[in-house]
Write a protein that holds these residues in place. Structure first.
Motif, PDB file in Angstrom:
ATOM      1  N   SER B  80      29.313 -31.245  90.480  1.00 18.97           N
ATOM      2  CA  SER B  80      29.284 -30.494  91.739  1.00 18.97           C
ATOM      3  C   SER B  80      29.418 -28.996  91.455  1.00 18.97           C
ATOM      4  N   ASP B  81      28.864 -28.190  92.378  1.00 19.30           N
ATOM      5  CA  ASP B  81      28.985 -26.733  92.240  1.00 19.30           C
ATOM      6  C   ASP B  81      28.593 -26.292  90.821  1.00 19.30           C
ATOM      7  N   SER B  82      27.390 -26.641  90.425  1.00 18.03           N
ATOM      8  CA  SER B  82      26.940 -26.411  89.053  1.00 18.03           C
ATOM      9  C   SER B  82      27.053 -24.938  88.650  1.00 18.03           C
ATOM     10  N   GLN B  83      27.421 -24.731  87.402  1.00 19.64           N
ATOM     11  CA  GLN B  83      27.572 -23.385  86.851  1.00 19.64           C
ATOM     12  C   GLN B  83      26.663 -23.225  85.637  1.00 19.64           C
ATOM     13  N   LEU B  84      26.346 -21.961  85.324  1.00 21.46           N
ATOM     14  CA  LEU B  84      25.465 -21.702  84.188  1.00 21.46           C
ATOM     15  C   LEU B  84      26.021 -22.313  82.903  1.00 21.46           C
ATOM     16  N   GLY B  85      27.352 -22.333  82.804  1.00 22.67           N
ATOM     17  CA  GLY B  85      27.993 -22.891  81.614  1.00 22.67           C
ATOM     18  C   GLY B  85      27.886 -24.400  81.498  1.00 22.67           C
ATOM     19  N   ASP B  86      27.382 -25.050  82.536  1.00 26.22           N
ATOM     20  CA  ASP B  86      27.200 -26.499  82.469  1.00 26.22           C
ATOM     21  C   ASP B  86      25.930 -26.879  81.713  1.00 26.22           C
ATOM     22  N   ALA B  87      25.073 -25.907  81.451  1.00 30.29           N
ATOM     23  CA  ALA B  87      23.831 -26.184  80.731  1.00 30.29           C
ATOM     24  C   ALA B  87      24.146 -26.696  79.335  1.00 30.29           C
ATOM     25  N   ALA B  88      23.645 -27.882  79.023  1.00 28.53           N
ATOM     26  CA  ALA B  88      23.967 -28.531  77.750  1.00 28.53           C
ATOM     27  C   ALA B  88      23.244 -29.867  77.685  1.00 28.53           C
ATOM     28  N   MET B  89      23.397 -30.535  76.547  1.00 28.74           N
ATOM     29  CA  MET B  89      22.989 -31.928  76.431  1.00 28.74           C
ATOM     30  C   MET B  89      24.184 -32.788  76.823  1.00 28.74           C
ATOM     31  N   GLN B  97      36.938 -52.304  72.025  1.00 32.45           N
ATOM     32  CA  GLN B  97      38.349 -52.282  71.665  1.00 32.45           C
ATOM     33  C   GLN B  97      38.695 -51.030  70.876  1.00 32.45           C
ATOM     34  N   ALA B  98      39.974 -50.745  70.785  1.00 29.68           N
ATOM     35  CA  ALA B  98      40.447 -49.562  70.074  1.00 29.68           C
ATOM     36  C   ALA B  98      39.959 -49.575  68.637  1.00 29.68           C
ATOM     37  N   GLY B  99      39.462 -48.448  68.210  1.00 30.56           N
ATOM     38  CA  GLY B  99      39.004 -48.321  66.841  1.00 30.56           C
ATOM     39  C   GLY B  99      37.555 -48.660  66.626  1.00 30.56           C
ATOM     40  N   THR B 100      36.898 -49.157  67.638  1.00 27.48           N
ATOM     41  CA  THR B 100      35.466 -49.413  67.484  1.00 27.48           C
ATOM     42  C   THR B 100      34.687 -48.135  67.782  1.00 27.48           C
ATOM     43  N   ALA B 101      33.528 -48.041  67.167  1.00 23.04           N
ATOM     44  CA  ALA B 101      32.767 -46.804  67.256  1.00 23.04           C
ATOM     45  C   ALA B 101      32.156 -46.626  68.640  1.00 23.04           C
ATOM     46  N   LEU B 102      31.844 -45.394  68.951  1.00 24.01           N
ATOM     47  CA  LEU B 102      31.117 -45.085  70.172  1.00 24.01           C
ATOM     48  C   LEU B 102      29.648 -45.425  69.989  1.00 24.01           C
ATOM     49  N   ILE B 103      29.064 -45.959  71.032  1.00 28.55           N
ATOM     50  CA  ILE B 103      27.616 -46.186  71.080  1.00 28.55           C
ATOM     51  C   ILE B 103      27.063 -45.192  72.090  1.00 28.55           C
ATOM     52  N   PHE B 104      26.142 -44.360  71.633  1.00 25.14           N
ATOM     53  CA  PHE B 104      25.638 -43.272  72.449  1.00 25.14           C
ATOM     54  C   PHE B 104      24.271 -43.569  73.026  1.00 25.14           C
ATOM     55  N   GLY B 105      24.016 -43.009  74.213  1.00 22.25           N
ATOM     56  CA  GLY B 105      22.648 -42.927  74.704  1.00 22.25           C
ATOM     57  C   GLY B 105      21.929 -41.775  74.010  1.00 22.25           C
ATOM     58  N   LYS B 106      20.662 -41.593  74.359  1.00 22.49           N
ATOM     59  CA  LYS B 106      19.863 -40.554  73.702  1.00 22.49           C
ATOM     60  C   LYS B 106      20.093 -39.164  74.290  1.00 22.49           C
ATOM     61  N   GLY B 107      20.780 -39.091  75.393  1.00 24.20           N
ATOM     62  CA  GLY B 107      21.142 -37.803  75.952  1.00 24.20           C
ATOM     63  C   GLY B 107      20.219 -37.324  77.059  1.00 24.20           C
ATOM     64  N   THR B 108      20.767 -36.459  77.899  1.00 28.46           N
ATOM     65  CA  THR B 108      20.014 -35.778  78.955  1.00 28.46           C
ATOM     66  C   THR B 108      20.256 -34.284  78.821  1.00 28.46           C
ATOM     67  N   THR B 109      19.185 -33.527  78.712  1.00 29.75           N
ATOM     68  CA  THR B 109      19.316 -32.080  78.638  1.00 29.75           C
ATOM     69  C   THR B 109      19.362 -31.509  80.047  1.00 29.75           C
ATOM     70  N   LEU B 110      20.453 -30.849  80.379  1.00 32.59           N
ATOM     71  CA  LEU B 110      20.623 -30.263  81.703  1.00 32.59           C
ATOM     72  C   LEU B 110      20.429 -28.755  81.618  1.00 32.59           C
ATOM     73  N   SER B 111      19.516 -28.247  82.432  1.00 28.80           N
ATOM     74  CA  SER B 111      19.358 -26.798  82.531  1.00 28.80           C
ATOM     75  C   SER B 111      19.828 -26.357  83.909  1.00 28.80           C
ATOM     76  N   VAL B 112      20.442 -25.179  83.963  1.00 26.11           N
ATOM     77  CA  VAL B 112      20.988 -24.640  85.189  1.00 26.11           C
ATOM     78  C   VAL B 112      20.377 -23.259  85.424  1.00 26.11           C
ATOM     79  N   SER B 113      19.792 -23.078  86.586  1.00 29.12           N
ATOM     80  CA  SER B 113      19.142 -21.804  86.883  1.00 29.12           C
ATOM     81  C   SER B 113      19.903 -21.065  87.977  1.00 29.12           C
ATOM     82  N   SER B 114      19.804 -19.741  87.925  1.00 28.70           N
ATOM     83  CA  SER B 114      20.524 -18.909  88.903  1.00 28.70           C
ATOM     84  C   SER B 114      19.628 -18.567  90.087  1.00 28.70           C
TER      85      SER B 114
END
Lengths: 111, 114
Positions: B80-89, B97-114
């Motif tokens: 909410s209330d997106s800011q320029l600093g929110d731009a990122a992947m 369970q504890a100690g198991t590795a993270l499984i990641f998605g491929k990511g979403t690139t977010l761009s924020v315009s003024s």
């Protein structure tokens, strides 16, 4: 409290060379991990450790080795570097709370 | 095996507007954790928000909130209330369970315009 530290930040290797990526954490975490991130992709697990003296393979372990002689350190060894190992490498650690803390990453290029 | 899918390679939003990033996952486990990580150009992986599967209440951290639908295996992130600093992947991640590795998605690139 430095968290998770990694050295070096950048490295260029020639094909066939070897190197060790260093990782250290000062949070007394039992679990440590090595991931690689290829361009435009998420992170994939290379190796992990559940405590000193215990390591196990992840999804993409070929071409790498690890050791865990202390709770704090978890180095990743690359033997006979290949262009396919060009990537960004992240070390992470966690306690039993599942939240993983990441180091700043090492960008490795193999030419 | 567990999988995480992010179907939006890129998203854009204007400053002060709201944006929702999608994530679905597949697992046979009943107890697990879900995360959203932010990766700015500095490459640092920054935890944005986490959700325990056993909690029905959606997690909230300031301008960031999730819509966790356990039956549908869906875990979307609302900014909410997106800011320029929110731009990122942004990466959605799963762990069991504890100690198991993270499984990641491929990511979403977010761009924020003024």
């Amino acid at each position: 409290n430095a968290g998770v530290t990694q050295t070096p930040k950048f490295r260029i290797l020639k094909i066939g060379q070897s190197m060790t990526l260093q990782c250290a954490q000062d949070m007394n975490h039992n679990y440590m991990y090595w991931y690689r991130q290829d361009p435009g992709m998420g992170l994939k697990l290379i190796y992990y450790s559940v405590g000193a003296g215990i390591t196990d393979k992840g999804e993409v372990p070929n071409g790498y080795n690890v050791s865990r002689s202390t709770t704090e350190d978890f180095p990743l060894r690359l033997e006979l570097a290949a262009p396919s190992q060009t990537s960004v490498y992240f070390c992470a650690s966690s306690s039993t709370l599942n939240e993983q803390f990441f180091g700043p990453g090492t960008r490795l290029t193999v030419l | 095996a567990q999988t995480v899918t992010q179907s939006q390679p890129e998203m854009s939003v204007q400053e002060a507007e709201t944006v929702t990033l999608s994530c679905t996952y597949d697992t046979s486990e009943s107890d697990y954790y879900l995360f959203w990580y932010k990766q700015p150009p500095s490459r640092q992986m920054i935890l944005v928000i986490r959700q325990e599967a056993y909690k029905q209440q959606n997690a909230t951290e300031n301008r960031f909130s999730v819509n966790f639908q356990k039956a549908a295996k869906s875990f979307s992130l609302k900014i909410s209330d997106s800011q320029l600093g929110d731009a990122a992947m942004y990466f959605c991640a799963y762990t069991g369970q504890a100690g198991t590795a993270l499984i990641f998605g491929k990511g979403t690139t977010l761009s924020v315009s003024s």
